[in-house]
Write a protein that holds these residues in place. Sequence first.
Motif, PDB file in Angstrom:
ATOM      1  N   GLU A  18       0.921  -1.673  -0.081  1.00  0.00           N
ATOM      2  CA  GLU A  18      -0.253  -0.464   0.004  1.00  0.00           C
ATOM      3  C   GLU A  18       0.788   1.119  -0.051  1.00  0.00           C
ATOM      4  O   GLU A  18       2.090   1.534   0.711  1.00  0.00           O
ATOM      5  N   SER A  23      -3.841   3.720   0.586  1.00  0.00           N
ATOM      6  CA  SER A  23      -4.717   3.208  -0.435  1.00  0.00           C
ATOM      7  C   SER A  23      -4.002   1.264  -1.291  1.00  0.00           C
ATOM      8  O   SER A  23      -2.511   1.612  -1.032  1.00  0.00           O
ATOM      9  N   LYS A  24      -4.399   0.490  -1.422  1.00  0.00           N
ATOM     10  CA  LYS A  24      -3.570  -0.361  -2.287  1.00  0.00           C
ATOM     11  C   LYS A  24      -2.615  -0.469  -3.591  1.00  0.00           C
ATOM     12  O   LYS A  24      -3.355   0.237  -3.983  1.00  0.00           O
TER      13      LYS A  24
END
Length: 119
Positions: A18, A23-24
């Motif tokens: 991440e 956020s991934k």
Amino acid sequence: SIGEVMVHSTKQRFVNGEAPDGSKWQENSALTLSRKTGSDPLVGDGKALSTGIYYDASSERLLIGSPQEYAAVQQFGASKHEFGKALWGDIPARPFLGISDSDKHAIEQLIQEHLAGFL
């Protein structure tokens, strides 16, 4: 001390997959998966990028980064159109450098501890 915290935090992003904002990272494409062992984005067979994060500190600044030539492409992304045969496809941006909310908190704590030593 801040450099050590940031190096640890940055290396942990490769484990978590991440960005600093939480956020991934986008998964690897089928083509990328066919060319490497393992499926973790940004973790290649040699693990040079995921393990080679360093800091450089002076009295005026702190730099965090990687000496790998391809680090910027991984951080910002790149298109095959821009780089031609150097890439086998478009590379999505997968930011690994930066300061997360958790990093901000840790940095603030370190600064407060340091300044408390002067009181």
